[in-house]
Motif scaffolding. Structure first.
Motif, short mmCIF file in Angstrom:
data_model
loop_
_atom_site.label_atom_id
_atom_site.label_comp_id
_atom_site.label_asym_id
_atom_site.label_seq_id
_atom_site.Cartn_x
_atom_site.Cartn_y
_atom_site.Cartn_z
N ARG A 14 0.70 -1.24 -0.03
CA ARG A 14 -0.08 0.18 0.06
C ARG A 14 0.68 1.39 -0.03
O ARG A 14 0.53 2.49 -0.40
N GLU A 91 -2.12 5.52 1.89
CA GLU A 91 -2.98 5.44 0.88
C GLU A 91 -2.57 6.51 -0.65
O GLU A 91 -2.55 7.61 -0.43
N SER A 123 -7.04 7.87 -6.81
CA SER A 123 -6.43 6.79 -6.05
C SER A 123 -5.16 6.19 -6.87
O SER A 123 -5.51 5.82 -8.00
#
Length: 285
Positions: A14, A91, A123
């Motif tokens: 991540r 993130e 994202s």
């Protein structure tokens, strides 16, 4: 069916790669997942009622101005990977500026009519199997990745502004389409199951850039789901729930009054934009 331990990618996938890059083993591990091909019915339900207001800064701690972000055009042959963390420190999010286009709807997109540029944040976690940069990367109009050529893309069918392309499994997203960026119109349809979530951006009177939420019309970041009624979509849902992530840094700066209309919170956070380009950021790429 619950995946076994080997089916779940390591949490480190991540984090954005600051130098060394991800191990090629992630390609194999990501491909093992079965559960992630399914779209849970509560995919669009966020697990946060509100998101932090965060100012974007360079690695030296200087606020980034919208006018200083490099722009990609249809004729661009390359574009740096520019990533900041939001809404959590775990993130990664793409920062992309396109010249010569007004991305609509403009909600959460910084549009400058004087030079016809749009700045969008999406994202940087692939909605297919969760791959992150550098495997997931934006390639502008004249920069077709080798992996895309292998599945039939060339100058005649590569989109005008290129694609965010995943080299792991071929997922494709078009940033010029805003929050509806999943690209399925090419010769190799994307295996992803949803568009990349759009992170909402705004500027103040000093041209500084802020992130303030996720577009409510888009999916939440993959696997960040509620599980109401005891419905659980796998152990990774519990680990990756936003309530259990690493918060971004709180700032001592005051919130500009010009942003009061988009946030009720007076707490301001900081998030750093990291670039793959050599040399200082911002600068000439």
């Amino acid at each position: 069916m619950r995946p076994n331990k080997e089916d779940i990618p390591e949490p480190e996938r991540r984090a954005f790669i600051k130098g060394a890059g991800l191990s090629i083993a992630a390609l194999f591990i990501g491909g093992l997942s079965i559960e992630r091909y399914a779209v849970p019915k509560d995919r669009n339900i966020p697990v946060m009622d509100s998101y932090p207001l965060a100012i974007l800064e360079d690695p030296n701690g200087n606020p980034i101005k919208a006018s200083e972000i490099p722009a990609a055009e249809p004729s661009s042959t390359s574009y740096p990977i520019m990533v900041f963390n939001y809404p959590l420190q775990d993130e990664p999010t793409f920062l992309i500026k396109l010249k010569g286009i007004k991305i609509t709807p403009t909600d959460g997109i910084i549009y400058n009519s004087s030079d016809n540029t749009s700045i969008i944040a999406l994202s940087a976690i692939c909605q297919h199997l969760g791959c992150v940069p550098p495997f997931l990367d934006y390639h502008p109009g004249e920069s077709i990745p080798f992996e895309a050529k292998l599945i039939g893309y060339n100058k005649t069918n590569w989109p005008k502004y290129g694609l965010i392309y995943c080299k792991c499994h071929g997922s494709q997203y078009d940033p010029s389409h805003g929050y509806q960026n999943l690209y399925n119109n090419g010769p190799a349809p994307s295996p992803a199951n949803h568009s990349l979530p759009q992170i909402m951006l705004a500027t103040d009177d000093q041209d500084y850039v802020y992130a303030y939420g996720i577009n409510s019309k888009n999916a939440v970041i993959r696997t960040h789901l509620w599980y109401p009624g005891g419905e659980v979509h796998g152990p990774e849902v519990i680990k990756e729930n936003l309530s259990g992530g690493t918060p971004i840094r709180e700032s001592r700066m005051s919130v500009p009054s010009s942003l009061s209309s988009i946030t009720a919170s007076r707490v301001l956070y900081k998030t750093t934009v990291v670039s793959s380009s050599n040399g200082p950021w911002p600068g000439s790429f």
